[in-house]
Design an enzyme around this catalytic site. Structure first.
Site, PDB file in Angstrom:
ATOM      1  N   CYS A  85       0.948  -1.222  -0.096  1.00 54.43           N
ATOM      2  CA  CYS A  85      -0.117   0.076  -0.142  1.00 54.43           C
ATOM      3  C   CYS A  85       0.955   1.315   0.180  1.00 54.43           C
ATOM      4  O   CYS A  85       1.407   1.649  -0.993  1.00 54.43           O
ATOM      5  CB  CYS A  85      -1.043   0.054   1.229  1.00 54.43           C
ATOM      6  SG  CYS A  85      -2.199   1.079   1.108  1.00 54.43           S
ATOM      7  N   HIS A 194      -3.371  -5.655   1.288  1.00 60.49           N
ATOM      8  CA  HIS A 194      -2.685  -6.065   2.504  1.00 60.49           C
ATOM      9  C   HIS A 194      -2.567  -7.561   2.719  1.00 60.49           C
ATOM     10  O   HIS A 194      -3.313  -7.927   3.572  1.00 60.49           O
ATOM     11  CB  HIS A 194      -3.412  -5.262   3.451  1.00 60.49           C
ATOM     12  CG  HIS A 194      -3.035  -3.708   3.500  1.00 60.49           C
ATOM     13  ND1 HIS A 194      -2.126  -3.197   4.290  1.00 60.49           N
ATOM     14  CD2 HIS A 194      -3.754  -2.882   2.671  1.00 60.49           C
ATOM     15  CE1 HIS A 194      -2.186  -1.610   4.041  1.00 60.49           C
ATOM     16  NE2 HIS A 194      -3.378  -1.624   3.093  1.00 60.49           N
ATOM     17  N   GLU A 196      -0.685  -8.798   4.839  1.00 63.82           N
ATOM     18  CA  GLU A 196      -0.419  -8.663   6.457  1.00 63.82           C
ATOM     19  C   GLU A 196      -1.471  -9.040   7.169  1.00 63.82           C
ATOM     20  O   GLU A 196      -1.626  -9.452   8.493  1.00 63.82           O
ATOM     21  CB  GLU A 196       0.481  -7.596   6.861  1.00 63.82           C
ATOM     22  CG  GLU A 196      -0.108  -6.480   7.242  1.00 63.82           C
ATOM     23  CD  GLU A 196      -0.430  -5.677   5.805  1.00 63.82           C
ATOM     24  OE1 GLU A 196      -0.616  -4.495   6.041  1.00 63.82           O
ATOM     25  OE2 GLU A 196      -0.301  -6.292   4.903  1.00 63.82           O
TER      26      GLU A 196
END
Length: 223
Positions: A85, A194, A196
């Site tokens: 991002c 994302h 994560e």
């Protein structure tokens, strides 16, 4: 293996990225933007957020942070670097990746679980996936539209450097539905969604994002 996670003023997802590294089996080291020292890490993650408040352009100030000088050298030398991002925006501003990220075409912030197709499974960050594998990971951005001139886009397509592509819906107007790209060597990857946030069943839409962090650990062991 040790993965460094950079914290800029305004970073939001540095803690999540460090946790993802640990869930994948690696050691996470926090790196401060003001220190021109990578502290001997084996790879680096530039996390999501709003580095330096996104003043000027997203990532434009972070690109000149002291930590970026050794990081750029290391990336040119083959160190794996993942920009997520805002981190993707920083990598483009640093010219480690081509193109740029601009305001979403609908002018609204978007937050959703996004389906992607992995198009390049040979990078340091995607080798745990299969080519054309479909995954679901969260997406959240206001300036996530990937743009480049036609010649650059054609070169990325021809060279197989599109890492991931949006499926079902293009959430931000990215040219050719591009969600992530890599450099020629395959060690530097930028991704707007994302991973994560999708490493544990309890806290995400699944564990589809874990492969990005497992991939780099496997690539470092094999190096």
């Amino acid at each position: 293996m040790t993965i460094g996670v950079v914290t800029f003023p305004g970073s939001l997802d540095d803690g999540d990225a460090a946790r993802a590294v640990r869930v994948a089996g690696g050691d996470a080291v926090r790196l401060w933007h003001g220190d021109a020292d990578l502290r001997g890490v084996d790879a680096v993650v530039l996390p999501g957020g709003f580095s330096y408040g996104d003043y000027l352009r997203c990532g434009a100030i972070a690109r000149f942070a002291p930590i970026m000088e050794p990081l750029i050298r290391a990336a040119h030398g083959g160190m794996p670097v993942l920009g997520i991002c805002n981190g993707f925006q920083v990598l483009c501003e640093a010219h480690l990746l081509p193109g740029a990220l601009v305001r979403n075409d609908h002018r609204k912030f978007v937050c959703r679980d996004q389906r992607l197709r992995i198009e390049n499974a040979s990078t340091a960050w995607t080798s745990s996936y299969q080519k054309d594998q479909e995954i679901v990971i969260p997406l959240k951005n206001g300036e996530g539209g990937y743009v480049a001139d036609e010649a650059t886009l054609d070169r990325l397509e021809t060279d197989g450097r599109v890492v991931a592509r949006y499926l079902d819906v293009n959430p931000n107007g990215s040219y050719r539905d591009i969600a992530g790209v890599t450099n020629e060597r395959g060690n530097v990857v930028g991704l707007m969604p994302h991973p994560e946030h999708a490493v544990e069943e309890l806290t995400g839409p699944g564990t589809d994002g874990l492969g990005f962090f497992a991939s780099v650990l496997e690539s470092l062991v094999a190096a």
